[in-house]
Design an enzyme around this catalytic site. Sequence first.
Site, mmCIF file in Angstrom:
data_model
loop_
_atom_site.group_PDB
_atom_site.id
_atom_site.type_symbol
_atom_site.label_atom_id
_atom_site.label_comp_id
_atom_site.label_asym_id
_atom_site.label_seq_id
_atom_site.Cartn_x
_atom_site.Cartn_y
_atom_site.Cartn_z
ATOM 1 N N ARG A 164 7.270 26.567 -16.631
ATOM 2 C CA ARG A 164 7.601 27.808 -17.326
ATOM 3 C C ARG A 164 8.416 27.523 -18.591
ATOM 4 N NH1 ARG A 164 10.243 30.053 -13.439
ATOM 5 N NH2 ARG A 164 8.325 30.706 -12.400
ATOM 6 N N SER B 47 3.537 25.357 -0.023
ATOM 7 C CA SER B 47 4.279 26.587 -0.292
ATOM 8 C C SER B 47 4.231 27.572 0.873
ATOM 9 C CB SER B 47 3.725 27.273 -1.551
ATOM 10 O OG SER B 47 4.535 28.360 -1.942
ATOM 11 N N CYS C 24 10.254 28.997 8.415
ATOM 12 C CA CYS C 24 11.039 29.921 9.242
ATOM 13 C C CYS C 24 10.195 31.013 9.880
ATOM 14 C CB CYS C 24 12.147 30.548 8.399
ATOM 15 S SG CYS C 24 13.296 29.344 7.708
ATOM 16 N N ARG D 12 -0.612 28.674 -12.563
ATOM 17 C CA ARG D 12 0.643 28.460 -13.286
ATOM 18 C C ARG D 12 0.582 27.224 -14.179
ATOM 19 N NH1 ARG D 12 5.647 29.946 -9.156
ATOM 20 N NH2 ARG D 12 4.920 32.059 -8.629
ATOM 21 N N VAL E 256 1.989 9.727 -1.773
ATOM 22 C CA VAL E 256 2.663 8.699 -2.560
ATOM 23 C C VAL E 256 3.168 7.632 -1.589
ATOM 24 C CG1 VAL E 256 4.580 8.183 -4.110
ATOM 25 C CG2 VAL E 256 3.292 10.324 -4.375
ATOM 26 N N ASP F 52 14.953 19.173 2.113
ATOM 27 C CA ASP F 52 15.341 18.627 3.410
ATOM 28 C C ASP F 52 15.512 17.110 3.407
ATOM 29 O OD1 ASP F 52 15.157 21.211 4.247
ATOM 30 O OD2 ASP F 52 13.488 20.906 5.643
ATOM 31 N N ASN G 54 14.862 25.648 -2.154
ATOM 32 C CA ASN G 54 14.339 26.431 -3.272
ATOM 33 C C ASN G 54 15.310 26.451 -4.443
ATOM 34 O OD1 ASN G 54 11.674 28.062 -2.641
ATOM 35 N ND2 ASN G 54 12.811 27.971 -0.729
ATOM 36 N N TYR H 278 32.489 51.273 2.810
ATOM 37 C CA TYR H 278 32.674 51.955 4.096
ATOM 38 C C TYR H 278 31.979 53.303 4.080
ATOM 39 C CZ TYR H 278 34.775 55.502 7.052
ATOM 40 O OH TYR H 278 34.948 56.570 7.887
ATOM 41 N N TRP I 39 37.649 49.521 8.746
ATOM 42 C CA TRP I 39 37.889 48.082 8.733
ATOM 43 C C TRP I 39 36.646 47.399 9.297
ATOM 44 C CZ3 TRP I 39 41.933 45.507 6.595
ATOM 45 C CH2 TRP I 39 43.059 46.269 6.249
#
Length: 480
Positions: free
Chosen positions: A23, A40, A44, A71, A81, A310, A332, A454, A462
């Site tokens: 970009r 990609s 999770c 892109r 690799v 990671d 990310n 609140y 609280w």
Amino acid sequence: MPDPFVAIGGDAAGLSAASKCKREQPERDVIVFEKGSWVSYSHCGMPYFVKGEVERLDELLSLSPAEIRERGIDLRRGHEVVAIDSDERVLTVETSAGDRLEQPYGDLLIGTGARAVTTPIEGSGLDGVHTMHGLDSAAAVRAHLLDPAVDAVADVGGEEFVDRELVERYAAFEPPETMAIVGGGYVGIEMAEAFSAHGLDVHLFQRGEHVLPPFGEAVAEVVEAELAAEGVTLHLGEEVQRLDGDDGRVERLVCAGGASLAIDLVLVGIGIRPNTDLLADTPIETGVADAVAVDDYGRTNVGGVYAAGDCATMRHAVTGEHDWVPLGLTANRAGRAIGATVAGDPTPVGDIAGTAVVKAFEQECGRTGLVDHEAASDAGFDPVSETITAGSRSGYYPGGAETTVTLVADRDSGRLLGGTIVGTDRAAIRIDIVAMALEQDATVGELERSDLAYAPPFSPVWDPVLTAAKVLSSSVEERY
């Protein structure tokens, strides 16, 4: 034209860096090598795919290969690799077709991620023993749960990418009735819920005395009660030694103490390790847990070589020392910063605090910073902590629930060191308050004086986090 920017690894760190660099420098060649087929995707989201809340693997993709190429990124899947010549700035790459090629680079990002650990458990290679690391592993587990008499074809989605042979092999198995989860960390807790949704008899084995060790005892006790209430059988303080079975199929789990359990399926979730074997013959240095050692900009000790995700360390916001805490946002965020840096805009990758959340059936759990007193002491602090339980909303407003908060501080300075939270009413997201305070090096008193919102439907006057800070203030030597 500048030399290519090359990323090794086509997931969070690699593609964030590649996208940002392209970009900012549209004229530059940006290449991403990914040894597998999937790119990609959301690690999770896998427990929720296995559970069935996410129908197809495709839904876990953030970007398709076509969108990545739109892109302007040269994405090469099935390219591993296998060597880095950092003197000549050349990579050696092997393709899935067996070809071998060399690729020069100007800047290089190592984003090789991590791998699931199964050793030292004997028998972890038996059929029916799964890990939850990568979408093919999630597809195999989901297929294993299907009834071949009903589900003749296991349509798990992602047909362009998925290991179809693996899926069909497990789809042909008889669906399990009794299963064991080895490890009571993030993966084990989330997968207990996923397997329970399929009506399995779920047993969870944890070597320590409590599940979710990074979250501390207060959270663990609530989660353990929740698991038991949902029918999960807990085996705490039990170390799994081996898995046995005839004809290559797992049939029995055996603990170090001699206890055993007949099972049809096993999920091993005892941790991950950085994928840094590639660096063994290079001058690129590793640090904590053999993760790549980097500076505040993600730079390694070798010019033009960066690392993120990671497989890399990052500086801890509380200790100031580098640590290895593999999490999605971390990858990310660091990848994007490195992409900006290699494009000419030096951008720090930021600190980490180990902020994490996990769902245990209806219980929401969060943690951040230094929670363990021993770890805090090792970092040079004199830790003190307090645990409170308070309502999540005004007492008269319906829908509230008990929320338990633990905060940890340095006794002498009053500096906030970390915290945990557990509850069923929007508890997990409240940990972000503590995380932001840690980023600002706030004291307990400063947290107590925070101007939080609140209104009865959302919080008592609280907030539970503020109440915990009030209580902890009296236990530190700083006076407010």
